[in-house]
Design an enzyme around this catalytic site. Structure first.
Site, PDB file in Angstrom:
ATOM      1  CB  CYS A   5     136.974  -0.750  34.399  1.00 48.17           C
ATOM      2  SG  CYS A   5     137.530   0.290  32.835  1.00 48.17           S
ATOM      3  CG  HIS A  33     136.378   4.262  36.952  1.00 44.44           C
ATOM      4  ND1 HIS A  33     136.549   3.038  37.439  1.00 44.44           N
ATOM      5  CD2 HIS A  33     136.448   4.132  35.645  1.00 44.44           C
ATOM      6  CE1 HIS A  33     136.855   2.238  36.708  1.00 44.44           C
ATOM      7  NE2 HIS A  33     136.545   2.913  35.227  1.00 44.44           N
ATOM      8  CD  GLU A  34     134.287   6.773  33.554  1.00 42.96           C
ATOM      9  OE1 GLU A  34     135.231   6.873  32.419  1.00 42.96           O
ATOM     10  OE2 GLU A  34     133.655   6.128  34.088  1.00 42.96           O
ATOM     11  CG  HIS A  38     139.337   5.563  32.099  1.00 42.43           C
ATOM     12  ND1 HIS A  38     140.183   4.463  31.534  1.00 42.43           N
ATOM     13  CD2 HIS A  38     138.253   5.054  32.536  1.00 42.43           C
ATOM     14  CE1 HIS A  38     139.428   3.369  32.289  1.00 42.43           C
ATOM     15  NE2 HIS A  38     138.137   3.700  32.535  1.00 42.43           N
TER      16      HIS A  38
HETATM   17 ZN    ZN Z   1     136.947   2.362  33.519  1.00 40.14          ZN
END
Ligand code: ZN
Length: 222
Positions: A134, A176-177, A180
């Site tokens: 990341c 993954h995004e 966030h």
């Molecule tokens: Zn990330």
């Protein structure tokens, strides 16, 4: 122990115009420990869709992602607590990865995507475990198990509808995004014993996952 100082919560009233006026051309990517990475990001108000302000934000995010370089960047990563991310995995970069690794990870090109107020849901039961890193946890990587395929929906920054079904690496990027935007980092999902520094990552991510499991993840018997 000294008392912990508490600063105020991230305001629910985020003013993009004010942020843009103060933003540098290429804002720094915030690192783990910054509270903006640990809060649920706010919905992008529909009134912002198609505005020059949102356009500017997206341009800044694309530039920051490409310069890093990375394959995805969520707005909180540049300090903007709004629900949007950009993602892109270019062919030229993928070509540099050994064919076998590419195949194994399902790493295929992902043309530039802009997702505003997205949802990402697993499509099917199949899972995949690979090393990921990341831009906000610089210098490290770890094995993370994620859905092999996902359905992504939302709009782009102009308000045009986006609906995608993605597999392999592009599906991993989306998950993954999306994390966030919920205030989550991959370290919350990683196989903790696989956590590795950059110096070891090239070697580890080239190894079959089963070997990494034997080497690092399985707790040695005494
Ligand atoms: Zn990330």
């Amino acid at each position: 122990m000294s008392p912990q100082r508490e600063s105020g919560p991230v305001s629910s009233e985020f003013d993009l115009q004010v942020w843009l006026a103060a933003a540098t051309v290429l804002p720094p990517i915030v690192q783990a420990g910054d509270r903006v990475l640990r809060r649920r990001a706010h919905e992008v108000p529909v009134e912002l869709l198609g505005t020059p302000e949102l356009h500017s934000l997206v341009s800044i995010m694309i530039e920051a992602m490409r310069r890093a370089p990375g394959v995805g960047l969520a707005a909180p990563q540049i300090g903007v607590p709004l629900r949007l991310f950009v993602a892109e995995d270019q062919e030229e970069r993928i070509e540099q990865i050994p064919a076998e690794t590419r195949e194994e990870r399902g790493r295929v090109a992902l043309p530039l995507k802009v997702l505003v107020n997205p949802t990402v849901v697993a499509d099917g039961e199949e899972q995949a475990t690979f090393y990921e890193g990341c831009l906000s946890v610089r210098g490290y990587g770890a094995l993370v198990t994620r859905a092999h395929a996902v359905r992504v929906s939302g709009t782009d920054h102009e308000g045009r509808e986006v609906a995608l079904r993605l597999e392999g690496w592009p599906a991993r990027i989306m998950q993954h995004e999306m994390d966030h935007l919920e205030g989550m980092l991959y370290v919350d999902r990683m196989l903790t014993r696989s956590f590795a520094s950059e110096a070891e990552l090239a070697r580890l991510s080239a190894e079959p996952v089963e070997e990494v499991m034997d080497e690092l993840v399985v707790v040695p018997k005494r």
